[in-house]
Write a protein that holds these residues in place. Sequence first.
Motif, PDB file in Angstrom:
ATOM      1  N   GLY A  96       0.259   4.861  -1.052  1.00 48.35           N
ATOM      2  CA  GLY A  96      -1.144   5.256  -0.869  1.00 48.35           C
ATOM      3  C   GLY A  96      -1.307   6.700  -0.469  1.00 48.35           C
ATOM      4  N   SER A 153      -3.916   8.990  -2.180  1.00 54.04           N
ATOM      5  CA  SER A 153      -5.292   8.627  -1.832  1.00 54.04           C
ATOM      6  C   SER A 153      -5.622   9.068  -0.417  1.00 54.04           C
ATOM      7  CB  SER A 153      -5.477   7.110  -1.970  1.00 54.04           C
ATOM      8  OG  SER A 153      -5.290   6.694  -3.299  1.00 54.04           O
ATOM      9  N   ARG A 180      -6.182  12.800  -0.396  1.00 55.91           N
ATOM     10  CA  ARG A 180      -7.464  13.253  -0.965  1.00 55.91           C
ATOM     11  C   ARG A 180      -8.630  13.046  -0.014  1.00 55.91           C
ATOM     12  NH1 ARG A 180      -4.601  12.186  -5.706  1.00 55.91           N
ATOM     13  NH2 ARG A 180      -4.862   9.925  -5.634  1.00 55.91           N
ATOM     14  N   HIS A 181      -8.472  12.186   0.966  1.00 54.24           N
ATOM     15  CA  HIS A 181      -9.503  12.016   1.991  1.00 54.24           C
ATOM     16  C   HIS A 181      -9.270  12.954   3.182  1.00 54.24           C
ATOM     17  CE1 HIS A 181     -11.580   8.605   0.211  1.00 54.24           C
ATOM     18  NE2 HIS A 181     -10.451   7.966   0.041  1.00 54.24           N
ATOM     19  N   ASN A 196     -11.559   5.108  -3.709  1.00 48.50           N
ATOM     20  CA  ASN A 196     -10.506   5.966  -4.274  1.00 48.50           C
ATOM     21  C   ASN A 196     -10.611   5.972  -5.796  1.00 48.50           C
ATOM     22  OD1 ASN A 196      -8.757   6.421  -1.713  1.00 48.50           O
ATOM     23  ND2 ASN A 196      -9.123   4.210  -1.779  1.00 48.50           N
ATOM     24  N   LEU A 235      -7.845   4.788  -8.585  1.00 50.64           N
ATOM     25  CA  LEU A 235      -6.827   3.889  -8.038  1.00 50.64           C
ATOM     26  C   LEU A 235      -7.073   2.468  -8.542  1.00 50.64           C
ATOM     27  CD1 LEU A 235      -4.387   3.557  -6.168  1.00 50.64           C
ATOM     28  CD2 LEU A 235      -5.996   3.180  -4.282  1.00 50.64           C
ATOM     29  N   ARG A 282     -10.225   0.248  -2.130  1.00 50.06           N
ATOM     30  CA  ARG A 282     -10.661   1.109  -1.027  1.00 50.06           C
ATOM     31  C   ARG A 282      -9.643   1.141   0.107  1.00 50.06           C
ATOM     32  NH1 ARG A 282     -17.104  -0.779  -0.986  1.00 50.06           N
ATOM     33  NH2 ARG A 282     -17.219  -0.975  -3.277  1.00 50.06           N
ATOM     34  N   LEU A 283      -9.539   2.307   0.726  1.00 49.13           N
ATOM     35  CA  LEU A 283      -8.629   2.488   1.847  1.00 49.13           C
ATOM     36  C   LEU A 283      -9.206   1.822   3.087  1.00 49.13           C
ATOM     37  CD1 LEU A 283      -6.101   3.814   3.119  1.00 49.13           C
ATOM     38  CD2 LEU A 283      -7.503   5.860   3.507  1.00 49.13           C
ATOM     39  N   PHE A 295      -5.251  -1.486   2.005  1.00 47.09           N
ATOM     40  CA  PHE A 295      -6.367  -1.233   1.100  1.00 47.09           C
ATOM     41  C   PHE A 295      -7.110  -2.547   0.886  1.00 47.09           C
ATOM     42  CE2 PHE A 295      -3.513   2.248   0.432  1.00 47.09           C
ATOM     43  CZ  PHE A 295      -4.269   3.317  -0.025  1.00 47.09           C
ATOM     44  N   TYR A 315     -16.065   1.188  -9.524  1.00 49.08           N
ATOM     45  CA  TYR A 315     -16.602   1.281  -8.173  1.00 49.08           C
ATOM     46  C   TYR A 315     -18.128   1.223  -8.176  1.00 49.08           C
ATOM     47  CZ  TYR A 315     -18.316   3.274  -3.841  1.00 49.08           C
ATOM     48  OH  TYR A 315     -19.015   3.474  -2.678  1.00 49.08           O
TER      49      TYR A 315
END
Length: 713
Positions: free
Chosen positions: A85, A88, A91-92, A115, A118, A191-192, A222, A235
Amino acid sequence: MKQLQLLIFFLSVSLASLAQQSGGMWIPNELNEKEMKQMGMKISAKDIFSATVPSIKDAVVHFGGGCTGEIISGKGLLLTNHHCGYGSIQRHSSIENDLLKNGFWAKNMKEELPNPGLTATFIVDVKDVTSAVVAGAQALSGEARRNMIKKNVDTYLANYKPDTYQTAFIRPFYKGNKYYLIVQETFKDVRLVGTPPEAIGKFGADTDNWVWPRHTGDFALFRVYADKNNKPAEYAESNVPYKPKYFLPVSSKGIKENDFVFVYGFPGSTDEYLPAIALEKLQKETNPARIEVRDAALKIMGEKMRTDEATRIKYASKFASIANYWKKWIGENQGLRKSNAVEKRKTYEQALSAKNPRIAAVLSSFINLYNQQAPYGLTKAYYDELIRNAEGLKLAMHYNNFMDLYATGRWKPETKSRYLSTLQGIYVDFDPMLDAQITSELLALTAAKIPQQFLPAKANGFKDAAQNLPVITEMYKTSLVSGLARFNGETVNSNLEKVFADEEQLIATLKKDRLIMLARQLRDHFNDRVAGKYNDIQDEIDDLQKEYMALQMQTDKNKVFFPDANSTLRVTYGKVKGSRPRDAVEYLPQTYLKGVMEKYVAGDYEFDVPAKLITLYNKKDFGKYKDRTGDVPLAFTSTSHTTGGNSGSPAIDANGNLVGLNFDRQWEGTMSDLNYDPEICRNIMVDVRYILFIVDKFADAKWLLKEMKIVDR
């Protein structure tokens, strides 16, 4: 007498492969259930795989296309590795809100982070379709056979009608002696939920990578989301947590030495049945070339990351990705030498040849073909690593491909969408001036090392890295590709859509771009002088390998054969065990939290420890997660045969409960992709008790524990 010695060796190798009771990556609907039960498994093969009723396979996902994950709650909660992960999480992250450094724990589902791109892919069914695929091809060979098989595959898939939210593909197994249809469902809203800080999730970083004993809490959580009908969807805020057909119970009881475990996941690629000549070329030529290029790139990258925080964040995932296989190849070569793999393979080949004369002829052809291919293979290794690690050249290759597609009328809206997504993914973590240094060094290395007949005339001028740097730097400064030059007032890395709005004008500009011209010259020369010949020889090797695979299976009746890994769902099993990798060195199978404190170096980027974890340790606030030693079990090893792609795979006990999370292999045994040795090959797993401890005591995310099914017996 020699024939007798060969026969004795042949029988001993065959019997050893049966006696080791581990190794192998088994198709889940073709398990060796008898042996698994003899080793201690309590559940049935149908519990592991069924296409008609819920089974463990419905809890295992291909995570992001390159790792594995598993569903551990009825609300789509997904467990995988922190390093899977990592992109991801990165990127956050920003300097102001660094999730890599600080970790992240959503307090409820509304706080979970989307994400884009993903995915989590579930396998619906696996079917043997060999008879349909090879129909009419048995009497053919070479290109004619390949064309017939491709036609049969296309026909089968055209007539096969999965549900609208499913996809299907056919993959060869046993080097093309069998073919399987695989049906899957891919969920695109992942989603994380939670991740520990790097000081836990990446503890030990590059120093400990591939190494045992290990103390890395390599996990992240996740969640898979679906539409209101529980089907895959892009999403959307209106999506809801996925309700799985099956999810894994989590065992807080844990494991002990000699317990049976199996690992369920998507191993990427292995080559267990290669001839000795192939192992020799890999060990002496291909791997050293790959290692050398990555060593140079990592050195430049690492120096900048250690002195600049923004670069550290931007290049963190990239550096880890490059270093991962760099270190793996080093260990692989050492393991091949230590296990005397080439000589053992030669002896095995002699034993096979003594029983089947056709094998001797095949092996002779292998030697001829691999020797012919060697200079092309060496060039390909350097070229591939140059383009892989010099990202300015990689970007330039993409732009050259765009121009070719446009010129031949193959540039379509869907093609454009994929291209822009790929380019944006590179630009988001791209530092052109740092990459200019890397490119200068790697061009010099490549120009100096590949056979001169395969080097473009202009590239002869790039043999000195110091002289390259001002030339390449100027190229980058004036290049649209690097993101420094402007096109209609924009740089490509700031506004790809606007830059690609006028494609003909863009092409006219690119044709004058010096970085584009350099990349095109390298590509065209490689394709003209190297790729075609390499691929032609490889086609012959592949055809011969198919025959050799069949001959081995026909000749060695005492050996149990499994298909090489090919990124499809597999089961591997073994026992929790330590090892003796070197003289006077013994590795125990379990590590503990105390090992983190023994390695702790305050402020060190690899071995720092969060203050809260130190406090929990000092207070011995371990809750119910400690074992009989009074400490928290952290990681363990087993004899299960894993490889890249198994990262994030569940380690499951005899009763079907999750007991660990696969994340690595023991360095001394990384040659297991080519030569599995049950004495030293070990996979490494985070103990699930440590994961529960971190979620509960460190993160205080008890709401996540409440949705799991935790069993203590």
